[in-house]
Design an enzyme around this catalytic site. Structure first.
Site, PDB file in Angstrom:
ATOM      1  N   ASP A 161      -9.702-102.242  38.602  1.00 41.79           N
ATOM      2  CA  ASP A 161     -10.135-103.522  39.142  1.00 41.79           C
ATOM      3  C   ASP A 161      -9.893-104.684  38.178  1.00 41.79           C
ATOM      4  OD1 ASP A 161     -11.479-105.210  40.922  1.00 41.79           O
ATOM      5  OD2 ASP A 161     -13.459-104.700  40.145  1.00 41.79           O
ATOM      6  N   ASN A 405     -12.957 -92.613  34.409  1.00 45.50           N
ATOM      7  CA  ASN A 405     -13.763 -93.347  35.380  1.00 45.50           C
ATOM      8  C   ASN A 405     -13.172 -93.220  36.771  1.00 45.50           C
ATOM      9  OD1 ASN A 405     -15.881 -95.489  36.087  1.00 45.50           O
ATOM     10  ND2 ASN A 405     -13.985 -96.343  36.919  1.00 45.50           N
ATOM     11  N   GLU A 406     -13.973 -92.729  37.691  1.00 51.89           N
ATOM     12  CA  GLU A 406     -13.643 -92.677  39.116  1.00 51.89           C
ATOM     13  C   GLU A 406     -12.279 -92.077  39.421  1.00 51.89           C
ATOM     14  OE1 GLU A 406     -14.185 -96.658  40.668  1.00 51.89           O
ATOM     15  OE2 GLU A 406     -16.349 -96.391  40.775  1.00 51.89           O
ATOM     16  N   ASN A 459     -21.145 -93.636  40.221  1.00 52.60           N
ATOM     17  CA  ASN A 459     -20.969 -95.030  40.622  1.00 52.60           C
ATOM     18  C   ASN A 459     -21.234 -95.099  42.127  1.00 52.60           C
ATOM     19  OD1 ASN A 459     -20.127 -95.370  38.033  1.00 52.60           O
ATOM     20  ND2 ASN A 459     -17.999 -95.861  38.498  1.00 52.60           N
ATOM     21  N   TYR A 461     -22.334 -97.414  45.668  1.00 56.74           N
ATOM     22  CA  TYR A 461     -22.377 -98.763  46.246  1.00 56.74           C
ATOM     23  C   TYR A 461     -22.951 -98.777  47.657  1.00 56.74           C
ATOM     24  CZ  TYR A 461     -19.971-100.405  42.148  1.00 56.74           C
ATOM     25  OH  TYR A 461     -19.671-100.736  40.852  1.00 56.74           O
ATOM     26  N   TYR A 465     -20.302-101.477  49.610  1.00 59.74           N
ATOM     27  CA  TYR A 465     -19.022-101.051  50.199  1.00 59.74           C
ATOM     28  C   TYR A 465     -19.239-100.228  51.461  1.00 59.74           C
ATOM     29  CZ  TYR A 465     -16.460-102.713  46.120  1.00 59.74           C
ATOM     30  OH  TYR A 465     -15.903-103.500  45.144  1.00 59.74           O
ATOM     31  N   GLU A 498     -22.811 -97.085  37.777  1.00 62.14           N
ATOM     32  CA  GLU A 498     -22.461 -98.324  38.492  1.00 62.14           C
ATOM     33  C   GLU A 498     -23.294 -98.395  39.759  1.00 62.14           C
ATOM     34  OE1 GLU A 498     -18.319 -99.179  39.373  1.00 62.14           O
ATOM     35  OE2 GLU A 498     -17.667 -98.575  37.370  1.00 62.14           O
ATOM     36  N   TRP A 543     -23.672-102.263  37.512  1.00 62.85           N
ATOM     37  CA  TRP A 543     -22.335-102.834  37.384  1.00 62.85           C
ATOM     38  C   TRP A 543     -22.401-104.284  37.775  1.00 62.85           C
ATOM     39  CZ3 TRP A 543     -18.296-101.291  34.869  1.00 62.85           C
ATOM     40  CH2 TRP A 543     -17.044-101.860  35.131  1.00 62.85           C
ATOM     41  N   LYS A 562     -19.926-108.914  40.362  1.00 63.44           N
ATOM     42  CA  LYS A 562     -21.088-108.014  40.364  1.00 63.44           C
ATOM     43  C   LYS A 562     -21.944-108.181  39.109  1.00 63.44           C
ATOM     44  CE  LYS A 562     -19.123-104.526  43.428  1.00 63.44           C
ATOM     45  NZ  LYS A 562     -17.711-104.931  43.490  1.00 63.44           N
TER      46      LYS A 562
HETATM   47  C1  E9O Z   1     -14.961 -99.314  39.178  1.00 63.22           C
HETATM   48  C2  E9O Z   1     -15.135-100.716  38.693  1.00 63.22           C
HETATM   49  O1  E9O Z   1     -14.228-100.992  37.691  1.00 63.22           O
HETATM   50  N1  E9O Z   1     -15.772 -99.058  40.325  1.00 63.22           N
HETATM   51  C3  E9O Z   1     -15.563 -99.989  41.431  1.00 63.22           C
HETATM   52  C4  E9O Z   1     -15.951-101.381  40.915  1.00 63.22           C
HETATM   53  C5  E9O Z   1     -15.960-102.483  41.988  1.00 63.22           C
HETATM   54  O2  E9O Z   1     -16.734-103.418  41.836  1.00 63.22           O
HETATM   55  C6  E9O Z   1     -14.969-101.722  39.836  1.00 63.22           C
HETATM   56  O3  E9O Z   1     -15.129-103.006  39.358  1.00 63.22           O
HETATM   57  O4  E9O Z   1     -15.240-102.462  42.927  1.00 63.22           O
HETATM   58  C7  E9O Z   1     -16.267 -99.567  42.656  1.00 63.22           C
HETATM   59  C8  E9O Z   1     -15.540 -98.539  43.464  1.00 63.22           C
HETATM   60  C9  E9O Z   1     -16.254 -98.297  44.742  1.00 63.22           C
HETATM   61  C10 E9O Z   1     -15.525 -97.407  45.679  1.00 63.22           C
HETATM   62  C11 E9O Z   1     -16.286 -97.270  46.950  1.00 63.22           C
HETATM   63  C12 E9O Z   1     -15.592 -96.491  47.960  1.00 63.22           C
HETATM   64  C13 E9O Z   1     -16.490 -96.256  49.139  1.00 63.22           C
HETATM   65  C14 E9O Z   1     -15.884 -95.342  50.121  1.00 63.22           C
HETATM   66  C15 E9O Z   1     -16.868 -94.503  50.840  1.00 63.22           C
END
Ligand code: E9O
Length: 591
Positions: A161, A405-406, A459, A461, A465, A498, A543, A562
């Protein structure tokens, strides 16, 4: 090893304003630009990301090489070796002393050195030239892809990101060092009643005699030992602990070289659902952060560093994660001193095509395949883990290695990829817990690699999201998922690494909808309420500490919003609510 000024090592800083030139055709190396003064130089500070210092979009967005150059007067070095050291060059650097290539390094967040003794003479001036390449590939950490757009412009895509700032991001030093010298030391500590037990292991090839002294914070000698390897007892030790940056120095003498290695006496252990520091349960309060600042980009800056710690302390935080790459050594030193607890992360970010260029992208695309991330990437990743651990192993602040990460972790290919990497981290450091940070695309029923790790880092959301704006559903989904993690992977402490929504500073809303300041308070508050119901949850790192720059995207308004704080580190209203919570927790938990 960190560069230190001692009786046997003289250090000169080469930071300052250097000459700079963009290599528009990316052929400066073939044209041997290093053989002369740059033809049309402009000023560029070192350290610094060049991207936001300039005003031309072409320079800001250039994909490929830029060149840095300056003159250096060689100091007297007698019988010693003369070493050049770069804290970081993002992402690849080639270094010439006059016409001679002295170093090449790939990996934008770790240091490298060049022994230039044989190419210079005391008192003489030399031309120092650095070619910096900001391109990423499927075989770099982090990965990326260079392509031509429809108008023939070279562009770069990556799956993380944050904005791909580039340049010489950390200090450049020139230092002298005896030929026989301390090359490395590993210090491992234990606690025995009121005493500290310090095991040390020095590498000093060719040294006839190695001895060590342990000095306390006032520089007073508290113990001594002979030999490159040994165990020392520090009577009535002052332990390093969260909130207590108690440090000692192991002063190593190897023949004519003297090197002071700082350390702290503390233990770290995972026991059932508990994360223990010095045998006491620890609860992480803090954030994922970024090395990101207005104008400076990813440049290390002491003003911003000290200010960020002041802000974190104001809020009652006790920890952070070096998301998503190793931070400057100055930051790690300062975290030691301030008693901050650190989850130390590699630059393995964006290894997930499922997340696409923005958030939802090429779903169904497999990340770990032959044409993308493959055996060669795994080799680079393994080396990166070893290099990070080598750099940071003696920092008491580091309590977990986060190896990615992720990433994609729900496929068999990802299992094959990560199993050996977890082992690489354990082999490099058998003393600290190892983890990786899990993404929502790999919930517990799909996830394939958690069994290799000591902690679960999530992490999440919910309410942002997914279930956007519906906090009742979000809360249910969060609780259901937590229950599932505990059922499938019991006895691993869970840390939220996060959570939280994008929040536009100043956007008010009676209806408390997404993007408003009110929604940040509600969303984060919902997470905190849930955490308080689970003893298995041992940490909350929201985050992000502050808003930060990203690549353009339909979900980004001048970057990722964020932050608990704005990009210039002013509190959003939620910051006060979280402050009340964290200061209360701090009192309850004693750190
Ligand atoms: C990594 C971070 O660097 N995680 C991201 C952060 C963001 O704000 C980013 O800044 O977007 C979030 C990833 C969330 C993925 C959600 C997918 C949901 C699908 C079910």
């Amino acid at each position: 090893m960190r560069v230190r000024q001692t009786a046997s090592r003289q250090v000169t800083s080469l930071d300052g304003v250097w000459n700079f030139q963009v290599d528009w055709d990316n052929n400066g190396i073939e044209k041997e630009w290093f053989k002369a003064a740059l033809s049309t130089p402009r000023a560029m500070p070192v350290p610094g990301s060049y991207n936001d210092i300039v005003t031309e979009v072409d320079v800001h967005d250039h994909v490929g090489y830029v060149w840095y150059q300056r003159k250096v007067v060689t100091p007297k070095f007698g019988e010693d070796r003369l070493i050049l050291r770069f804290g970081s060059v993002t992402h690849a650097g080639a270094v010439w002393v006059n016409d001679v290539l002295v170093a090449e390094h790939i990996g934008g967040y770790l240091p490298f050195e060049a022994d230039i003794t044989d190419y210079v003479k005391p008192g003489e001036e030399f031309r120092l030239t650095v070619a910096v390449d900001n391109r990423l590939s499927w075989q770099t950490i982090p990965p990326g892809r260079v392509y031509q757009d429809n108008t023939g412009h070279t562009r770069q895509q990556y799956w993380h990101d944050f904005y791909n700032y580039a340049g010489i991001h950390r200090s450049v030093l020139l230092y002298t060092r005896p030929a026989v010298h301390v090359e490395d030391v590993t210090i491992v500590t234990d606690i025995d009643g009121a005493d500290g037990v310090v095991k040390y292991d020095v590498v000093a090839t060719g040294a006839k005699k190695v001895s060590v002294r342990v000095l306390d914070a006032d520089g007073k000698e508290v113990a001594t030992a002979e030999g490159a390897k040994g165990e020392i007892r520090v009577k009535d030790a002052k332990f390093w602990a969260p909130g207590h940056g108690n440090l000692y120095t192991l002063e190593i003498t190897a023949d004519d070289d003297v090197y002071p290695q700082r350390f702290g006496i503390r233990t770290v252990e995972v026991k059932g659902y508990e994360f223990l520091i010095n045998d006491k349960p620890f609860y992480f309060r803090g954030y994922g952060r970024h090395e990101d600042n207005i104008i400076r980009g990813k440049s290390h800056d002491n003003v911003m560093m000290v200010h960020d710690f002041e802000v974190m302390k104001w809020q009652g935080a006790n920890s952070f994660r070096t998301s998503h790459y190793p931070y400057a050594e100055e930051v790690m030193d300062y975290a030691d001193e301030q008693g901050f607890v650190v989850i130390d992360e590699t630059a393995a970010v964006g290894m997930n095509c499922g997340l696409g260029g923005g958030i939802f992208g090429e779903q169904g695309f497999t990340t770990f395949s032959d044409d993308t991330i493959n055996a060669e990437t795994q080799k680079v990743h393994a080396q990166h883990i070893r290099d990070l651990i080598k750099r940071d192993k003696n920092h008491p602040c580091v309590v977990i290695w986060s190896i990615a990460n992720e990433p994609e972790t729900h496929t068999d290919a990802s299992l094959k990829y990560f199993e050996p990497l977890a082992q690489v981290a354990r082999d490099a450091d058998p003393t600290r817990p190892v983890g990786y940070v899990n993404v929502m695309l790999s919930p517990p029923d799909k996830e394939k690699i958690t069994q290799f790790f000591d902690v679960i880092m999530l992490n999440r959301y919910f309410g942002w999201y997914v279930q956007t704006g519906n906090l009742a559903d979000a809360e249910k989904a969060l609780r259901d998922e937590l229950d599932e993690w505990i059922k499938r992977f019991p006895n691993k402490p869970i840390i939220f690494t996060e959570y939280g929504p994008d929040t536009m500073s100043g956007l008010k809303d009676y209806f408390r909808r997404p993007w408003s300041e009110e929604f940040q308070t509600d969303n984060i508050g919902m997470f905190h309420k849930v955490f308080d119901d689970y003893t298995e949850v041992v940490g909350e790192q929201m985050w992000n500490f502050a808003d930060f720059q990203t690549t353009p995207g339909i979900m980004r308004v001048g970057g990722n919003k964020k932050g608990m704080f704005t990009r210039d580190r002013l509190p959003k209203p939620n910051a006060y609510v979280v402050r009340d919570r964290w200061l209360k927790k701090k009192e309850e938990q004693g750190s």
